[in-house]
Enzyme design. Structure first.
Site, PDB file in Angstrom:
ATOM      1  N   CYS A 118       0.807  -1.228   0.000  1.00 11.20           N
ATOM      2  CA  CYS A 118       0.000   0.000   0.000  1.00 11.20           C
ATOM      3  C   CYS A 118       0.836   1.273   0.000  1.00 11.20           C
ATOM      4  O   CYS A 118       0.305   2.356  -0.234  1.00 11.20           O
ATOM      5  CB  CYS A 118      -0.966  -0.002   1.176  1.00 11.20           C
ATOM      6  SG  CYS A 118      -2.221  -1.265   0.992  1.00 11.20           S
ATOM      7  N   HIS A 257      -3.348   7.293   2.680  1.00 11.34           N
ATOM      8  CA  HIS A 257      -3.766   5.993   2.133  1.00 11.34           C
ATOM      9  C   HIS A 257      -5.100   5.626   2.775  1.00 11.34           C
ATOM     10  O   HIS A 257      -5.299   5.825   3.979  1.00 11.34           O
ATOM     11  CB  HIS A 257      -2.689   4.950   2.453  1.00 11.34           C
ATOM     12  CG  HIS A 257      -3.117   3.551   2.131  1.00 11.34           C
ATOM     13  ND1 HIS A 257      -3.599   3.202   0.896  1.00 11.34           N
ATOM     14  CD2 HIS A 257      -3.154   2.419   2.891  1.00 11.34           C
ATOM     15  CE1 HIS A 257      -3.907   1.912   0.910  1.00 11.34           C
ATOM     16  NE2 HIS A 257      -3.650   1.419   2.107  1.00 11.34           N
ATOM     17  N   ASN A 287     -10.148   0.025   0.180  1.00  7.97           N
ATOM     18  CA  ASN A 287      -8.692   0.083   0.075  1.00  7.97           C
ATOM     19  C   ASN A 287      -8.287  -0.457  -1.303  1.00  7.97           C
ATOM     20  O   ASN A 287      -8.381  -1.652  -1.551  1.00  7.97           O
ATOM     21  CB  ASN A 287      -8.069  -0.747   1.204  1.00  7.97           C
ATOM     22  CG  ASN A 287      -6.555  -0.715   1.183  1.00  7.97           C
ATOM     23  OD1 ASN A 287      -5.944  -0.232   0.223  1.00  7.97           O
ATOM     24  ND2 ASN A 287      -5.938  -1.241   2.236  1.00  7.97           N
TER      25      ASN A 287
HETATM   26  N1  ACO Z   1     -17.799  -8.693  10.079  1.00  9.43           N
HETATM   27  C1  ACO Z   1     -18.111  -8.951  11.354  1.00  9.43           C
HETATM   28  N2  ACO Z   1     -17.203  -9.271  12.287  1.00  9.43           N
HETATM   29  C2  ACO Z   1     -15.896  -9.309  11.905  1.00  9.43           C
HETATM   30  C3  ACO Z   1     -15.518  -9.039  10.586  1.00  9.43           C
HETATM   31  C4  ACO Z   1     -16.522  -8.721   9.653  1.00  9.43           C
HETATM   32  N3  ACO Z   1     -16.246  -8.442   8.365  1.00  9.43           N
HETATM   33  N4  ACO Z   1     -14.166  -9.156  10.505  1.00  9.43           N
HETATM   34  C5  ACO Z   1     -13.725  -9.485  11.729  1.00  9.43           C
HETATM   35  N5  ACO Z   1     -14.766  -9.578  12.568  1.00  9.43           N
HETATM   36  C6  ACO Z   1     -14.750  -9.916  13.990  1.00  9.43           C
HETATM   37  C7  ACO Z   1     -13.503 -10.669  14.374  1.00  9.43           C
HETATM   38  O1  ACO Z   1     -13.676 -12.051  14.134  1.00  9.43           O
HETATM   39  C8  ACO Z   1     -13.399 -10.337  15.844  1.00  9.43           C
HETATM   40  O2  ACO Z   1     -14.279 -11.157  16.551  1.00  9.43           O
HETATM   41  P1  ACO Z   1     -13.861 -11.720  18.008  1.00  9.43           P
HETATM   42  O3  ACO Z   1     -13.702 -10.488  18.858  1.00  9.43           O
HETATM   43  O4  ACO Z   1     -15.044 -12.551  18.356  1.00  9.43           O
HETATM   44  O5  ACO Z   1     -12.600 -12.472  17.816  1.00  9.43           O
HETATM   45  C9  ACO Z   1     -13.922  -8.905  15.927  1.00  9.43           C
HETATM   46  O6  ACO Z   1     -14.681  -8.711  14.725  1.00  9.43           O
HETATM   47  C10 ACO Z   1     -12.851  -7.845  15.999  1.00  9.43           C
HETATM   48  O7  ACO Z   1     -11.825  -8.180  15.045  1.00  9.43           O
HETATM   49  P2  ACO Z   1     -10.550  -7.262  14.867  1.00  9.43           P
HETATM   50  O8  ACO Z   1      -9.647  -7.871  13.828  1.00  9.43           O
HETATM   51  O9  ACO Z   1      -9.968  -6.932  16.191  1.00  9.43           O
HETATM   52  O10 ACO Z   1     -11.230  -5.929  14.257  1.00  9.43           O
HETATM   53  P3  ACO Z   1     -10.603  -4.537  14.076  1.00  9.43           P
HETATM   54  O11 ACO Z   1     -11.380  -3.534  14.800  1.00  9.43           O
HETATM   55  O12 ACO Z   1      -9.108  -4.529  14.264  1.00  9.43           O
HETATM   56  O13 ACO Z   1     -10.866  -4.257  12.516  1.00  9.43           O
HETATM   57  C11 ACO Z   1      -9.578  -4.252  10.466  1.00  9.43           C
HETATM   58  C12 ACO Z   1     -10.262  -5.105  11.535  1.00  9.43           C
HETATM   59  C13 ACO Z   1     -10.635  -3.413   9.780  1.00  9.43           C
HETATM   60  C14 ACO Z   1      -8.891  -5.160   9.466  1.00  9.43           C
HETATM   61  C15 ACO Z   1      -8.539  -3.312  11.144  1.00  9.43           C
HETATM   62  O14 ACO Z   1      -7.752  -4.051  12.036  1.00  9.43           O
HETATM   63  C16 ACO Z   1      -7.620  -2.606  10.177  1.00  9.43           C
HETATM   64  O15 ACO Z   1      -8.020  -1.710   9.450  1.00  9.43           O
HETATM   65  N6  ACO Z   1      -6.299  -2.952  10.183  1.00  9.43           N
HETATM   66  C17 ACO Z   1      -5.293  -2.214   9.403  1.00  9.43           C
HETATM   67  C18 ACO Z   1      -5.425  -2.404   7.901  1.00  9.43           C
HETATM   68  C19 ACO Z   1      -4.275  -1.744   7.199  1.00  9.43           C
HETATM   69  O16 ACO Z   1      -3.925  -0.598   7.445  1.00  9.43           O
HETATM   70  N7  ACO Z   1      -3.604  -2.480   6.309  1.00  9.43           N
HETATM   71  C20 ACO Z   1      -2.407  -1.953   5.668  1.00  9.43           C
HETATM   72  C21 ACO Z   1      -2.608  -1.667   4.262  1.00  9.43           C
HETATM   73  S1  ACO Z   1      -3.196  -3.068   3.318  1.00  9.43           S
HETATM   74  C22 ACO Z   1      -1.895  -3.597   2.291  1.00  9.43           C
HETATM   75  O17 ACO Z   1      -0.767  -3.230   2.419  1.00  9.43           O
HETATM   76  C23 ACO Z   1      -2.263  -4.612   1.228  1.00  9.43           C
END
Ligand code: ACO
Length: 344
Positions: A118, A257, A287
């Site tokens: 990214c 980003h 994204n």
């Molecule tokens: N729908 C419903 N529930 C979900 C979903 C979904 N789509 N996805 C995950 N959950 C659940 C999980 O299973 C978890 O459940 P649990 O608590 O029972 O275990 C709960 O939701 C919380 O999961 P987290 O992973 O902690 O959720 P978080 O708030 O961190 O959000 C996300 C996830 C959106 C991926 C976030 O962590 C994020 O944006 N991370 C950074 C992404 C990023 O910047 N990437 C870099 C660039 S990408 C690249 O380089 C290709």
């Protein structure tokens, strides 16, 4: 800073998003998720998907570059270099930049690809700027990603995040004090354990097993990546601001980003940048990896004025991250386009 250094400036922006819209409601039918969860956790409402058969990242990139050449009235054979940032190359080789060059009809100069997930567009922009600083006259930097080709649409933790798009800019030498001024680009290979596509490279070449283990799709430990992303972007912005004695009021636009609205919000809070001066279109496109930043520039092109100070910032797999400080080089073009075109 060497004041006599030749500087590169952006002289045009092109973009392309495919017409097919995949909404949060659609995803509710595919995996165990909800519009409410996706909206509150990420800010994404919909994303675009390239559904036409036999198309690749190069097709997205070629559309963006064609539009860029048209808008800037540039002859393809004046182009010295095309750099393509992508995390979803058409093939492991040859590189996607040269496929784009062929599809657009650019026969002059050369091209190559940059892989930095990214942060790819920022790495490519800085690289392109260096080529202009050292003598090239017209360099295209394109970010193109068909993320749908590596997204596992049975994995709710990643399939809600990504979309397909491309964006491109033209770099030319600057004859005034506008252009790309400075960058902070960083990386840490430790991050490879948290965000990757394991299969298909020399480490795990494609086998029945890699397919069965779903190793050809994105894997991400979202929570860990989130923390590093906020820190990486904030620290690199801070370094640039300190180096150039910039306060938040000296910066007209922040171009982050588009990975997660909560990350963008954290940056806004940290520096007290008002959200009105931060480009955000994550709700429409999700994204799109290397395309997010040029897609924002494209959408905001009509609001940007010559001399505006911009900070571009990104974080991605690797880990890779960084920020670029530039002064915008032209007033809004006469022919306005409200949003990226839905070609075909
Ligand atoms: N729908 C419903 N529930 C979900 C979903 C979904 N789509 N996805 C995950 N959950 C659940 C999980 O299973 C978890 O459940 P649990 O608590 O029972 O275990 C709960 O939701 C919380 O999961 P987290 O992973 O902690 O959720 P978080 O708030 O961190 O959000 C996300 C996830 C959106 C991926 C976030 O962590 C994020 O944006 N991370 C950074 C992404 C990023 O910047 N990437 C870099 C660039 S990408 C690249 O380089 C290709």
């Amino acid at each position: 800073m060497d004041v006599h250094r030749r500087r590169a400036k952006i002289t045009g922006v092109g973009a392309y998003v495919p017409p097919f819209v995949l909404t949060n409601k659609d995803l509710e039918q595919m995996v165990d998720t909800s519009d409410e969860w996706i909206t509150t956790r990420t800010g994404i409402k919909e994303r675009r998907i390239m559904t036409q058969p036999n198309t690749a990242s190069s097709d997205l990139g070629a559309e963006a570059v064609k539009q860029l050449l048209h808008k800037t009235q540039t002859d393809p054979n004046e182009i010295d270099l095309v750099i393509c940032a992508t995390a979803t190359p058409d093939m492991l080789f040859p590189d996607t930049a040269n496929v784009i060059r062929d599809k657009v009809g650019i026969r002059s100069g050369f091209g190559f690809e940059i892989s930095a997930a990214c942060s790819g567009f920022l790495y490519a922009l800085e690289t392109g700027a260096k080529f202009v600083e050292s003598g090239l006259k017209k360099v295209i930097v394109v970010g193109a990603d068909k993320m749908s080709s590596i997204v596992d649409y049975t994995d709710r933790t990643t399939c809600i995040l990504f979309g397909d798009a491309a964006g491109a800019v033209l770099l030319e030498p600057s004859d005034d004090d506008t252009g790309i001024i400075d960058s902070v680009l960083e990386s840490d290979g430790m991050g490879r354990n948290y965000l990757y596509q394991k299969g298909g490279g020399s480490y795990h070449p494609a086998t029945h097993e890699t397919v069965e283990n779903r190793e050809h799709f994105i894997y991400q430990e979202g929570r860990t990546v989130f923390k590093f992303a906020v820190n990486g972007m904030v620290q690199s912005i801070k370094k640039l601001m300190q180096r150039h004695h910039l306060s938040k009021d000296d910066i007209q636009w922040v171009v982050p980003h588009q990975a997660n609205m909560r990350i963008i919000q954290s940056i806004s809070n940290m520096f007290e940048f008002p959200l009105e001066r931060i480009m955000v279109n994550i709700h429409k496109y999700g994204n799109t990896t290397t395309a997010t930043i040029p897609l924002c520039l494209w959408e905001w092109e009509n609001q940007l004025k010559k001399g505006d100070a911009l900070i571009l910032t990104a974080f991605g797999g690797g880990f890779t991250w960084g920020s670029i400080y530039l002064r915008w080089s032209y007033d809004p073009p006469a022919t306005e386009q409200a949003s990226p075109p839905d070609v075909e």
